[in-house]
Scaffold this active site. Sequence first.
Site, PDB file in Angstrom:
ATOM      1  N   CYS A 116      49.222  49.228  37.078  1.00  0.00           N
ATOM      2  CA  CYS A 116      49.422  49.647  38.473  1.00  0.00           C
ATOM      3  C   CYS A 116      49.959  51.070  38.586  1.00  0.00           C
ATOM      4  O   CYS A 116      49.888  51.670  39.655  1.00  0.00           O
ATOM      5  CB  CYS A 116      50.365  48.683  39.178  1.00  0.00           C
ATOM      6  SG  CYS A 116      49.814  46.984  39.099  1.00  0.00           S
ATOM      7  N   HIS A 256      53.681  51.550  45.705  1.00  0.00           N
ATOM      8  CA  HIS A 256      52.711  50.574  45.199  1.00  0.00           C
ATOM      9  C   HIS A 256      52.852  49.300  46.021  1.00  0.00           C
ATOM     10  O   HIS A 256      53.956  48.847  46.307  1.00  0.00           O
ATOM     11  CB  HIS A 256      53.007  50.299  43.724  1.00  0.00           C
ATOM     12  CG  HIS A 256      52.193  49.194  43.145  1.00  0.00           C
ATOM     13  ND1 HIS A 256      50.836  49.084  43.357  1.00  0.00           N
ATOM     14  CD2 HIS A 256      52.540  48.126  42.372  1.00  0.00           C
ATOM     15  CE1 HIS A 256      50.393  48.013  42.739  1.00  0.00           C
ATOM     16  NE2 HIS A 256      51.399  47.406  42.138  1.00  0.00           N
ATOM     17  N   ASN A 286      47.806  43.065  46.068  1.00  0.00           N
ATOM     18  CA  ASN A 286      48.085  44.058  45.026  1.00  0.00           C
ATOM     19  C   ASN A 286      46.763  44.481  44.385  1.00  0.00           C
ATOM     20  O   ASN A 286      46.166  43.712  43.630  1.00  0.00           O
ATOM     21  CB  ASN A 286      49.025  43.440  43.987  1.00  0.00           C
ATOM     22  CG  ASN A 286      49.373  44.393  42.866  1.00  0.00           C
ATOM     23  OD1 ASN A 286      48.774  45.451  42.715  1.00  0.00           O
ATOM     24  ND2 ASN A 286      50.354  43.995  42.059  1.00  0.00           N
TER      25      ASN A 286
HETATM   26  N1  COA Z   1      52.315  28.687  46.371  1.00  0.00           N
HETATM   27  C1  COA Z   1      53.259  27.756  46.365  1.00  0.00           C
HETATM   28  N2  COA Z   1      54.207  27.675  45.420  1.00  0.00           N
HETATM   29  C2  COA Z   1      54.154  28.579  44.434  1.00  0.00           C
HETATM   30  C3  COA Z   1      53.165  29.581  44.358  1.00  0.00           C
HETATM   31  C4  COA Z   1      52.209  29.603  45.390  1.00  0.00           C
HETATM   32  N3  COA Z   1      51.228  30.528  45.439  1.00  0.00           N
HETATM   33  N4  COA Z   1      53.382  30.338  43.268  1.00  0.00           N
HETATM   34  C5  COA Z   1      54.465  29.825  42.644  1.00  0.00           C
HETATM   35  N5  COA Z   1      54.932  28.769  43.339  1.00  0.00           N
HETATM   36  C6  COA Z   1      56.078  27.925  43.035  1.00  0.00           C
HETATM   37  C7  COA Z   1      56.409  27.889  41.562  1.00  0.00           C
HETATM   38  O1  COA Z   1      55.607  26.962  40.889  1.00  0.00           O
HETATM   39  C8  COA Z   1      57.857  27.484  41.592  1.00  0.00           C
HETATM   40  O2  COA Z   1      57.942  26.110  41.773  1.00  0.00           O
HETATM   41  P1  COA Z   1      59.088  25.247  41.035  1.00  0.00           P
HETATM   42  O3  COA Z   1      60.377  25.784  41.560  1.00  0.00           O
HETATM   43  O4  COA Z   1      58.755  23.865  41.441  1.00  0.00           O
HETATM   44  O5  COA Z   1      58.899  25.511  39.564  1.00  0.00           O
HETATM   45  C9  COA Z   1      58.396  28.150  42.848  1.00  0.00           C
HETATM   46  O6  COA Z   1      57.245  28.465  43.652  1.00  0.00           O
HETATM   47  C10 COA Z   1      59.171  29.422  42.568  1.00  0.00           C
HETATM   48  O7  COA Z   1      58.415  30.221  41.666  1.00  0.00           O
HETATM   49  P2  COA Z   1      58.826  31.693  41.366  1.00  0.00           P
HETATM   50  O8  COA Z   1      57.810  32.291  40.420  1.00  0.00           O
HETATM   51  O9  COA Z   1      60.259  31.760  40.949  1.00  0.00           O
HETATM   52  O10 COA Z   1      58.670  32.328  42.829  1.00  0.00           O
HETATM   53  P3  COA Z   1      59.027  33.751  43.327  1.00  0.00           P
HETATM   54  O11 COA Z   1      59.851  33.689  44.544  1.00  0.00           O
HETATM   55  O12 COA Z   1      59.518  34.634  42.215  1.00  0.00           O
HETATM   56  O13 COA Z   1      57.609  34.300  43.819  1.00  0.00           O
HETATM   57  C11 COA Z   1      55.966  35.838  43.054  1.00  0.00           C
HETATM   58  C12 COA Z   1      56.552  34.456  42.899  1.00  0.00           C
HETATM   59  C13 COA Z   1      54.830  36.012  42.043  1.00  0.00           C
HETATM   60  C14 COA Z   1      55.381  35.969  44.457  1.00  0.00           C
HETATM   61  C15 COA Z   1      57.070  36.876  42.849  1.00  0.00           C
HETATM   62  O14 COA Z   1      57.791  36.572  41.687  1.00  0.00           O
HETATM   63  C16 COA Z   1      56.560  38.273  42.750  1.00  0.00           C
HETATM   64  O15 COA Z   1      56.059  38.827  43.699  1.00  0.00           O
HETATM   65  N6  COA Z   1      56.743  38.892  41.562  1.00  0.00           N
HETATM   66  C17 COA Z   1      56.298  40.222  41.331  1.00  0.00           C
HETATM   67  C18 COA Z   1      54.812  40.217  41.150  1.00  0.00           C
HETATM   68  C19 COA Z   1      54.274  41.590  41.072  1.00  0.00           C
HETATM   69  O16 COA Z   1      54.617  42.414  41.851  1.00  0.00           O
HETATM   70  N7  COA Z   1      53.383  41.788  40.112  1.00  0.00           N
HETATM   71  C20 COA Z   1      52.695  42.979  39.929  1.00  0.00           C
HETATM   72  C21 COA Z   1      53.589  44.066  39.516  1.00  0.00           C
HETATM   73  S1  COA Z   1      52.665  45.477  39.491  1.00  0.00           S
END
Ligand code: COA
Length: 329
Positions: A116, A256, A286
């Site tokens: 990215c 970004h 993204n």
């Molecule tokens: N829908 C519903 N539930 C979801 C889900 C979805 N699309 N994706 C994950 N979950 C669930 C998980 O399974 C987890 O369940 P559990 O507690 O039963 O295990 C729960 O939600 C929490 O997961 P977690 O990964 O801790 O959620 P989060 O709040 O961190 O959100 C992201 C996940 C990916 C949205 C977030 O971490 C994020 O945006 N990270 C950065 C990603 C990014 O920017 N990447 C590119 C960088 S360039």
Amino acid sequence: MSRPYAQFSGTGRSIPSKILTNHDFSKMGLETSHEWIIERTGIAERHIAQDGETTCGMAAGAAREAMQRARVQPDEVDVIILSTATPDRLLPATAVDVQAELGASRASAFDLSAACSGWLYGLNVGEGLILNGTAETVLVIGAEKMSAIVDWTDRSTCVVFGDGAGAAILQKSRNNRGILSSYMRSDGTLADLLFRPAGGASLPMSEAVLADRSHLVRMAGREVFKAAVRSMSEAADRALEAANLTGHDIDMMIPHQANVRIIEATAKHADIPMDKVYVNVDRFGNTSSASIPIALDEAMERGQIGEGATVLMVTFGAGFTWASMVVRF
Ligand code: COA
């Protein structure tokens, strides 16, 4: 006479027309909801390339628009830098396919891989080539077909990414406009937090790889989130310091577009109010290295970046890599 700068003479974008909404994921049988995705990421929909829509095709579309706005003919382009994590083929670089499609016969062309952060890395390389006299006109493109490398059965990754391309023409200026400062960093010790384990030379494609889907993107979302906020905040500080500016001097921040909560945290750290922050993650998700050039092109088209405006761009991605840049338009 002032020192030379590398300035933006034109920008462009190319977006696939097919839109996938959050509601569509539920219809596809994925255990998720519009409410969950919008609350955690700020994303409502993303554009997805269809059969026949390639990284090269999107890159060339964005490039043509940027060249037209910059009044640059294909044979005037000296260098094409294509940032992509989704090359159409592994050999040769997709940039040479773009060169052929544009008819940019005099150009050298290569891909740049910094996930990215790649478009800002590419601008840095382009600036260097201009200031050291190697090139007069550099085309820097970010183009991604993320839909080809995400695991559509993994709800924690497939909902965040989208497809598209953006581009800019860089040329030398002596009017105090252009790139004022820039900053780039990487930390390869954290590479396995966002990566594709297989499909490369160390673990080539095989039936086992296909079966366990290890050729697709894997992401430790929470760790990536924390690192993104930390690194983008640091990057914003460094580019502002190097330009001898503070957040108060910035007319527009173009971050970004990964997650609106990451954007808000970075803006808060840099002391830049959200009405000066360009956000389109709700409509595109993204798009990796295409996200900043798409947002920049939209902001230009909407007249939100006037002549003389000072813009902070800041990014973070797999690697980890992160980067920032202050530009006077
Ligand atoms: N829908 C519903 N539930 C979801 C889900 C979805 N699309 N994706 C994950 N979950 C669930 C998980 O399974 C987890 O369940 P559990 O507690 O039963 O295990 C729960 O939600 C929490 O997961 P977690 O990964 O801790 O959620 P989060 O709040 O961190 O959100 C992201 C996940 C990916 C949205 C977030 O971490 C994020 O945006 N990270 C950065 C990603 C990014 O920017 N990447 C590119 C960088 S360039």
